[in-house]
Write an enzyme that holds these catalytic residues in place. Structure first.
Site, PDB file in Angstrom:
ATOM      1  CB  SER A  58      -0.903   0.023   1.237  1.00 31.33           C
ATOM      2  OG  SER A  58      -1.578   1.269   1.355  1.00 31.33           O
ATOM      3  CE1 TYR A  74      -4.234  -2.254   5.074  1.00 32.62           C
ATOM      4  CE2 TYR A  74      -3.173  -0.210   4.439  1.00 32.62           C
ATOM      5  CZ  TYR A  74      -3.835  -1.371   4.095  1.00 32.62           C
ATOM      6  OH  TYR A  74      -4.085  -1.650   2.779  1.00 32.62           O
TER       7      TYR A  74
END
Length: 247
Positions: free
Chosen positions: A131, A144
């Site tokens: 990401s 995350y």
């Protein structure tokens, strides 16, 4: 006769993962999905195998790897897509939750690769879905962001260790719409590409990285974010005004 090819996709029940699964099925691959969630729909080609379980559990990873090896004996493409939602320090992300997200985002890809590496077919490819949050963050996303940053480091480490066995690359998506959502015009126009991404943007790149024509791409991260991570904006730029919360 060449044996039929096999792709493994974690987190393939929905969203980006599901689009990756559908891409490999269309191309005639036997495709194995590992996911905690139920599949949204079944496949009529009889090339889809669904193994439901928790990727943070060592036993499930071992059982899934054994099933794949028993049924197919080879892996051509291994796609580590599974990830968890954003939780962070401001919302009190606990020790247990933080570690669970790291287990899902880093430990599971490592361990599943370890269990399958002796069965990689010639020219095999591993693709990790990371990401842009590995490089930039909003507040309260520590778990995350840490998991995706670790996955990028794991990518280049595995690429070195698996040299001659499998290529290992990462894709870092930005804003990808997985719900067919409606957006304000500003959401679209803030992207240099003038749109929000869709799962096909990621799936097409996964497919490309898994092909023999991409054999000189190894140990790399490719960002798919419509150019957003290259945009520099300060207070007063392009009509944007900084408004601190609580002031």
């Amino acid at each position: 006769m060449e044996r039929e090819r096999v792709a493994i996709v974690t987190g393939g029940a929905q969203g980006i993962g599901r689009e990756i699964v559908e891409t490999f099925l269309r191309e005639g691959y036997h495709t194995v999905v590992l996911d905690k969630e139920q599949m949204m729909e079944e496949d009529s080609s009889h090339r889809l195998m669904y193994l439901q379980g928790d990727l943070t559990h060592k036993a499930f990873l071992e059982e899934a790897a054994a099933k794949i090896i028993e049924d197919f004996g080879r892996v051509d493409c291994l796609i580590h897509n599974a990830g968890a939602s954003h939780e962070g320090i401001l919302s009190g992300c606990s020790y247990e939750t933080f570690n669970e997200i790291l287990h899902l985002g880093i430990t599971a890809p490592y361990y599943l690769t370890l269990k399958l590496k002796d069965h990689f077919a010639p020219g095999a490819s591993v693709v990790n879905i990371a990401s842009t949050r590995a490089h930039q963050s909003q507040a309260d996303t520590e778990s995350y962001s840490a998991a995706k940053g670790g996955l990028l480091a794991l990518t280049h480490a595995l690429a070195m260790s698996l040299a001659g066995i499998a290529r290992v690359n990462a894709i870092s998506p930005g804003w990808i719409d997985t719900q067919n959502s409606s957006f304000h015009e500003a959401d679209l126009l803030q992207h240099p590409s003038k749109r929000v991404g869709v799962p096909q943007d990621v799936a097409r790149l996964v497919w490309f990285l898994c092909q023999e024509d991409s054999s000189f791409i190894n140990g790399q991260e490719i960002i798919v974010d419509g150019g957003m991570s290259r945009r520099m904006i300060y207070h007063g730029d392009e009509g944007w005004q900084y408004q601190p919360q609580g002031k």
